[in-house]
Design a protein around this motif. Sequence first.
Motif, PDB file in Angstrom:
ATOM      1  N   HIS A  45      12.418  57.200  36.433  1.00 30.01           N
ATOM      2  CA  HIS A  45      11.682  55.938  36.282  1.00 30.01           C
ATOM      3  C   HIS A  45      11.014  55.508  37.579  1.00 30.01           C
ATOM      4  N   LEU A  64       7.194  54.667  37.767  1.00 30.26           N
ATOM      5  CA  LEU A  64       6.659  53.418  38.324  1.00 30.26           C
ATOM      6  C   LEU A  64       5.723  53.706  39.490  1.00 30.26           C
ATOM      7  N   ASP A 111      19.210  46.513  33.501  1.00 28.18           N
ATOM      8  CA  ASP A 111      18.002  47.341  33.530  1.00 28.18           C
ATOM      9  C   ASP A 111      17.376  47.110  34.903  1.00 28.18           C
ATOM     10  N   ASN A 129       6.103  43.097  33.875  1.00 29.45           N
ATOM     11  CA  ASN A 129       7.560  43.126  34.065  1.00 29.45           C
ATOM     12  C   ASN A 129       7.929  43.347  35.527  1.00 29.45           C
ATOM     13  N   TRP A 144      16.367  54.625  29.394  1.00 30.30           N
ATOM     14  CA  TRP A 144      14.932  54.750  29.093  1.00 30.30           C
ATOM     15  C   TRP A 144      14.788  55.421  27.728  1.00 30.30           C
ATOM     16  N   THR A 183      10.327  43.993  26.670  1.00 30.07           N
ATOM     17  CA  THR A 183      10.196  45.207  27.478  1.00 30.07           C
ATOM     18  C   THR A 183      10.662  46.399  26.634  1.00 30.07           C
ATOM     19  N   THR A 184      10.391  47.589  27.127  1.00 31.49           N
ATOM     20  CA  THR A 184      10.693  48.780  26.322  1.00 31.49           C
ATOM     21  C   THR A 184      12.197  48.914  26.050  1.00 31.49           C
ATOM     22  N   ASN A 185      13.007  48.717  27.072  1.00 31.95           N
ATOM     23  CA  ASN A 185      14.440  49.007  26.925  1.00 31.95           C
ATOM     24  C   ASN A 185      15.357  47.801  27.178  1.00 31.95           C
ATOM     25  N   GLY A 186      15.018  46.998  28.169  1.00 31.54           N
ATOM     26  CA  GLY A 186      15.939  45.940  28.600  1.00 31.54           C
ATOM     27  C   GLY A 186      16.179  44.869  27.553  1.00 31.54           C
ATOM     28  N   LEU A 236      15.426  48.685  36.805  1.00 32.56           N
ATOM     29  CA  LEU A 236      13.959  48.851  36.837  1.00 32.56           C
ATOM     30  C   LEU A 236      13.446  48.683  35.419  1.00 32.56           C
ATOM     31  N   ARG A 237      12.934  47.451  35.095  1.00 33.11           N
ATOM     32  CA  ARG A 237      12.942  46.297  35.949  1.00 33.11           C
ATOM     33  C   ARG A 237      13.345  45.029  35.227  1.00 33.11           C
ATOM     34  N   ALA A 238      13.690  45.149  33.919  1.00 38.16           N
ATOM     35  CA  ALA A 238      13.805  43.938  33.092  1.00 38.16           C
ATOM     36  C   ALA A 238      14.838  42.936  33.611  1.00 38.16           C
ATOM     37  N   GLU A 248       5.972  44.312  28.720  1.00 35.42           N
ATOM     38  CA  GLU A 248       5.748  45.659  29.285  1.00 35.42           C
ATOM     39  C   GLU A 248       5.946  46.687  28.182  1.00 35.42           C
ATOM     40  N   GLY A 261       5.927  50.945  30.962  1.00 36.41           N
ATOM     41  CA  GLY A 261       5.767  50.660  32.386  1.00 36.41           C
ATOM     42  C   GLY A 261       4.570  49.790  32.723  1.00 36.41           C
TER      43      GLY A 261
HETATM   44  O1  3SL Z   1      12.181  49.246  29.723  1.00 37.00           O
HETATM   45  C1  3SL Z   1      12.287  48.165  30.262  1.00 37.00           C
HETATM   46  O2  3SL Z   1      12.952  47.269  29.818  1.00 37.00           O
HETATM   47  C2  3SL Z   1      11.494  47.951  31.528  1.00 37.00           C
HETATM   48  O3  3SL Z   1      12.299  47.378  32.484  1.00 37.00           O
HETATM   49  C3  3SL Z   1      10.777  49.172  31.971  1.00 37.00           C
HETATM   50  S1  3SL Z   1       9.662  48.921  33.277  1.00 37.00           S
HETATM   51  O4  3SL Z   1      10.352  49.056  34.542  1.00 37.00           O
HETATM   52  O5  3SL Z   1       9.037  47.619  33.181  1.00 37.00           O
HETATM   53  O6  3SL Z   1       8.658  49.982  33.175  1.00 37.00           O
END
Ligand code: 3SL
Length: 235
Positions: free
Chosen positions: A201, A205, A27, A81, A147, A102-105, A29-31, A68, A71
């Motif tokens: 993304h 950001l 991930d 994050n 995402w 985090t949302t996705n990572g 950006l940014r995890a 996070e 974002g």
């Molecule tokens: O979604 C995630 O895991 C983040 O990395 C998203 S963010 O870059 O922190 O918005």
Amino acid sequence: MPSLDICFSPELLPLYNLQGKVAVVVDVLRATSSIVTALAAGVTHVVPFSELDECRAQAALGYLTAAERDGRQAEGVDLGNSPFGYLDGQVAVAGRAVALTTTNGTRALHLSAAADEIVVGAFLNLGAVADHLRRLNQDVVVVCAGWKGLFCLEDTLFGGALAARLQADFDTTSSDATLAALDLWAAAEPDLAGYLLRSAHVRRLNSLEAHQDMAFCIRQDEYDLVPVFKNGQIT
Ligand code: 3SL
């Protein structure tokens, strides 16, 4: 020769068999960039959580909490994050353990549980990950965090960059996903920052004033470490 495949979204993971393989969860950006940076900055280990409440609860156990959503830094935690949270000195991180959601990572990390080994990948540790995979000599699936289930450019570009580094040692021609990621990488590499300015993304950001994060997260080979997620901890 082992193979290198790329899963463009965690939603596609049910179509992949991770057993007997190494998953490289990315991930950019940014995890995963933040996890690599945290460990490089002296964090002892990172525990990824899917739920915000679970993450916040770890403060009582002595963890630094980082979270996070959409974002933004979540309420009631020590860090967001951004990788700069581990570098700017505002929070003392060395020697601390971090609970992260985090949302996705962090979700992608948990969804990769069936793999033999789960490696945390980012451009920041691209070369170290490539060397590690060469040593393991096992089939690899790059798991893009995406995402909210959708494809995203930056994680796919990491997959292409990793495949480009491993072309001599891995089969990178049998998967259409890997072939597409290699083509994308070839198109983007000459001006990666410029290419990514168009990505959803990066625009998200930038609207949150996290401009410097993208420039940092696309640096290659900044750190010579290979975090592995095992027994609930990333070390
Ligand atoms: O979604 C995630 O895991 C983040 O990395 C998203 S963010 O870059 O922190 O918005």
